[in-house]
Design a protein around this motif. Structure first.
Motif, PDB file in Angstrom:
ATOM      1  N   LYS A  29     -16.003   0.218  26.911  1.00 35.33           N
ATOM      2  CA  LYS A  29     -15.796   0.148  25.459  1.00 35.33           C
ATOM      3  C   LYS A  29     -17.053  -0.269  24.710  1.00 35.33           C
ATOM      4  O   LYS A  29     -17.000  -0.641  23.548  1.00 35.33           O
ATOM      5  CB  LYS A  29     -14.661  -0.842  25.138  1.00 35.33           C
ATOM      6  CG  LYS A  29     -13.403  -0.623  25.971  1.00 35.33           C
ATOM      7  CD  LYS A  29     -12.829   0.773  25.807  1.00 35.33           C
ATOM      8  CE  LYS A  29     -11.633   1.008  26.715  1.00 35.33           C
ATOM      9  NZ  LYS A  29     -11.109   2.381  26.620  1.00 35.33           N
ATOM     10  N   SER A  30     -18.209  -0.171  25.373  1.00 33.98           N
ATOM     11  CA  SER A  30     -19.445  -0.671  24.778  1.00 33.98           C
ATOM     12  C   SER A  30     -19.872   0.093  23.535  1.00 33.98           C
ATOM     13  O   SER A  30     -20.531  -0.463  22.653  1.00 33.98           O
ATOM     14  CB  SER A  30     -20.575  -0.636  25.818  1.00 33.98           C
ATOM     15  OG  SER A  30     -20.779   0.701  26.273  1.00 33.98           O
ATOM     16  N   PHE A 136     -10.042   8.883  18.343  1.00 33.90           N
ATOM     17  CA  PHE A 136      -8.932   8.412  17.514  1.00 33.90           C
ATOM     18  C   PHE A 136      -8.493   9.437  16.476  1.00 33.90           C
ATOM     19  O   PHE A 136      -7.637   9.145  15.639  1.00 33.90           O
ATOM     20  CB  PHE A 136      -9.294   7.102  16.830  1.00 33.90           C
ATOM     21  CG  PHE A 136      -9.472   5.966  17.797  1.00 33.90           C
ATOM     22  CD1 PHE A 136      -8.406   5.514  18.566  1.00 33.90           C
ATOM     23  CD2 PHE A 136     -10.708   5.365  17.974  1.00 33.90           C
ATOM     24  CE1 PHE A 136      -8.562   4.475  19.464  1.00 33.90           C
ATOM     25  CE2 PHE A 136     -10.873   4.332  18.874  1.00 33.90           C
ATOM     26  CZ  PHE A 136      -9.797   3.884  19.627  1.00 33.90           C
ATOM     27  N   LYS A 137      -9.107  10.626  16.527  1.00 30.40           N
ATOM     28  CA  LYS A 137      -8.700  11.725  15.635  1.00 30.40           C
ATOM     29  C   LYS A 137      -8.694  11.277  14.171  1.00 30.40           C
ATOM     30  O   LYS A 137      -7.680  11.356  13.471  1.00 30.40           O
ATOM     31  CB  LYS A 137      -7.318  12.258  16.045  1.00 30.40           C
ATOM     32  CG  LYS A 137      -7.300  12.872  17.431  1.00 30.40           C
ATOM     33  CD  LYS A 137      -5.910  13.341  17.812  1.00 30.40           C
ATOM     34  CE  LYS A 137      -5.898  14.180  19.082  1.00 30.40           C
ATOM     35  NZ  LYS A 137      -6.658  13.637  20.191  1.00 30.40           N
ATOM     36  N   CYS A 138      -9.842  10.794  13.735  1.00 34.07           N
ATOM     37  CA  CYS A 138      -9.988  10.323  12.363  1.00 34.07           C
ATOM     38  C   CYS A 138     -11.323  10.797  11.814  1.00 34.07           C
ATOM     39  O   CYS A 138     -12.142  11.349  12.550  1.00 34.07           O
ATOM     40  CB  CYS A 138      -9.892   8.792  12.310  1.00 34.07           C
ATOM     41  SG  CYS A 138     -11.107   7.933  13.340  1.00 34.07           S
ATOM     42  N   CYS A 139     -11.549  10.553  10.528  1.00 36.04           N
ATOM     43  CA  CYS A 139     -12.796  11.007   9.896  1.00 36.04           C
ATOM     44  C   CYS A 139     -13.163  10.045   8.777  1.00 36.04           C
ATOM     45  O   CYS A 139     -12.405   9.872   7.825  1.00 36.04           O
ATOM     46  CB  CYS A 139     -12.614  12.429   9.349  1.00 36.04           C
ATOM     47  SG  CYS A 139     -14.103  13.123   8.609  1.00 36.04           S
ATOM     48  N   GLY A 140     -14.326   9.420   8.906  1.00 38.30           N
ATOM     49  CA  GLY A 140     -14.773   8.466   7.915  1.00 38.30           C
ATOM     50  C   GLY A 140     -14.164   7.092   8.112  1.00 38.30           C
ATOM     51  O   GLY A 140     -13.185   6.936   8.844  1.00 38.30           O
ATOM     52  N   CYS A 190     -10.728   5.795   9.971  1.00 42.99           N
ATOM     53  CA  CYS A 190     -11.043   5.255  11.300  1.00 42.99           C
ATOM     54  C   CYS A 190     -10.963   3.736  11.352  1.00 42.99           C
ATOM     55  O   CYS A 190     -10.810   3.164  12.426  1.00 42.99           O
ATOM     56  CB  CYS A 190     -12.441   5.699  11.724  1.00 42.99           C
ATOM     57  SG  CYS A 190     -12.614   7.472  12.037  1.00 42.99           S
ATOM     58  N   ILE A 191     -11.075   3.086  10.191  1.00 43.08           N
ATOM     59  CA  ILE A 191     -11.097   1.623  10.188  1.00 43.08           C
ATOM     60  C   ILE A 191      -9.792   1.051  10.739  1.00 43.08           C
ATOM     61  O   ILE A 191      -9.787   0.072  11.487  1.00 43.08           O
ATOM     62  CB  ILE A 191     -11.387   1.087   8.763  1.00 43.08           C
ATOM     63  CG1 ILE A 191     -11.629  -0.421   8.809  1.00 43.08           C
ATOM     64  CG2 ILE A 191     -10.253   1.425   7.802  1.00 43.08           C
ATOM     65  CD1 ILE A 191     -12.141  -0.974   7.477  1.00 43.08           C
ATOM     66  N   ASN A 196      -6.982  -1.668  15.163  1.00 43.00           N
ATOM     67  CA  ASN A 196      -5.851  -1.792  16.093  1.00 43.00           C
ATOM     68  C   ASN A 196      -6.324  -1.784  17.540  1.00 43.00           C
ATOM     69  O   ASN A 196      -5.819  -2.536  18.381  1.00 43.00           O
ATOM     70  CB  ASN A 196      -4.859  -0.656  15.863  1.00 43.00           C
ATOM     71  CG  ASN A 196      -4.126  -0.785  14.537  1.00 43.00           C
ATOM     72  OD1 ASN A 196      -4.004  -1.883  13.994  1.00 43.00           O
ATOM     73  ND2 ASN A 196      -3.648   0.324  14.010  1.00 43.00           N
ATOM     74  N   PHE A 197      -7.308  -0.942  17.827  1.00 44.91           N
ATOM     75  CA  PHE A 197      -7.859  -0.854  19.184  1.00 44.91           C
ATOM     76  C   PHE A 197      -8.480  -2.181  19.608  1.00 44.91           C
ATOM     77  O   PHE A 197      -8.194  -2.698  20.697  1.00 44.91           O
ATOM     78  CB  PHE A 197      -8.903   0.266  19.224  1.00 44.91           C
ATOM     79  CG  PHE A 197      -9.709   0.310  20.491  1.00 44.91           C
ATOM     80  CD1 PHE A 197      -9.201   0.945  21.620  1.00 44.91           C
ATOM     81  CD2 PHE A 197     -10.972  -0.268  20.570  1.00 44.91           C
ATOM     82  CE1 PHE A 197      -9.941   0.995  22.800  1.00 44.91           C
ATOM     83  CE2 PHE A 197     -11.709  -0.225  21.731  1.00 44.91           C
ATOM     84  CZ  PHE A 197     -11.193   0.407  22.851  1.00 44.91           C
ATOM     85  N   ILE A 198      -9.335  -2.752  18.748  1.00 53.57           N
ATOM     86  CA  ILE A 198     -10.015  -3.995  19.096  1.00 53.57           C
ATOM     87  C   ILE A 198      -9.034  -5.165  19.146  1.00 53.57           C
ATOM     88  O   ILE A 198      -9.133  -6.039  20.008  1.00 53.57           O
ATOM     89  CB  ILE A 198     -11.155  -4.268  18.107  1.00 53.57           C
ATOM     90  CG1 ILE A 198     -12.230  -3.187  18.247  1.00 53.57           C
ATOM     91  CG2 ILE A 198     -11.767  -5.650  18.355  1.00 53.57           C
ATOM     92  CD1 ILE A 198     -13.380  -3.331  17.275  1.00 53.57           C
TER      93      ILE A 198
END
Length: 235
Positions: A29-30, A136-140, A190-191, A196-198
């Protein structure tokens, strides 16, 4: 002695688990770590790696101590105490950063993406952003509209409106067309995905750090009792 050796073996296995979680966070995850302005997330993982190594070394020393019944080796209690403090520290850092993450991402993620994407000496940022948008299938940061403020897009980018990594199917120059049928239009951008991931990984880091630390308390009590018993025996 057999029961004692089993106990120290359990510590070594626990050390392996702690170290594995830390290495997994840092290696696999670096890329995402480079998108964070704070080093707390990485520091928590490094602490777990260090604690894991010390736990494994301590397990070996414990086996030697109980097998040879050398009292001086049982002083590795100090190592157990260091491990305990390190793991508690990792858990506390993870908890603190858990509370701060949302504000940090709101303040810095958009700026990082728009100012540093595809710029000189920022290859690691470019790689991280591309991976983030595809995985994550996102943009911006907040939406695909953020890219209109990007240094990369405003400098021309060969007519692209968004980076190609925003595309649902990546092909060269696919970023020219920013229609929802072509690029990811995710509410929150993406934010939200990155946060959520972190947060999920911070829960793992905190749980592992504090959980193993609780096990170490038993180990320290066990070591003190064993040391006192051997100390009472005549040479």
């Amino acid at each position: 002695i057999l029961n004692t050796n089993k106990q120290t073996l359990h510590y070594s296995l626990a050390g392996g688990v702690v170290m594995a979680v830390g290495v997994w966070t840092l290696v696999l995850k670096s890329d995402y770590i480079s998108l964070l302005s704070s080093k707390t997330y990485a520091a928590s993982a490094y602490i777990l790696v260090l604690a894991g190594v010390i736990v494994m070394v301590t397990g070996v020393l414990g086996c030697c101590a109980t097998f040879k019944e050398q009292k001086r080796l049982l002083r590795y209690f100090i190592l157990l105490l260091c491990i305990f403090l390190l793991e508690i520290l990792a858990g506390v850092l993870a908890y603190i950063y858990y509370q701060q993450l949302n504000d940090e991402l709101k303040q810095n993620l958009k700026k990082t993406m728009t100012d540093e994407y595809n710029q000189t000496n920022s290859e690691h940022i470019t790689k991280a952003v591309d991976k983030l948008q595809q995985e994550f299938k996102c943009c911006g940061s907040n939406s695909s509209a953020d890219w209109a403020e990007s240094v990369y897009i405003r400098s021309g980018a060969k007519g692209r409106k968004v980076p190609d990594s925003c595309c649902k199917t990546i092909t060269n120059m696919c970023g020219i067309r920013d229609h929802p049928s072509n690029i990811y239009k995710v509410e929150g951008g993406c934010i939200t995905k990155l946060e959520n991931f972190i947060l999920d990984h911070l829960k793992i880091i905190g749980a592992v750090g504090v959980g193993i630390a609780c096990v170490q308390i038993i180990g320290m009590v066990f070591t003190c009792c064993l040391y006192r018993n051997l100390k009472a025996e005549p040479y």
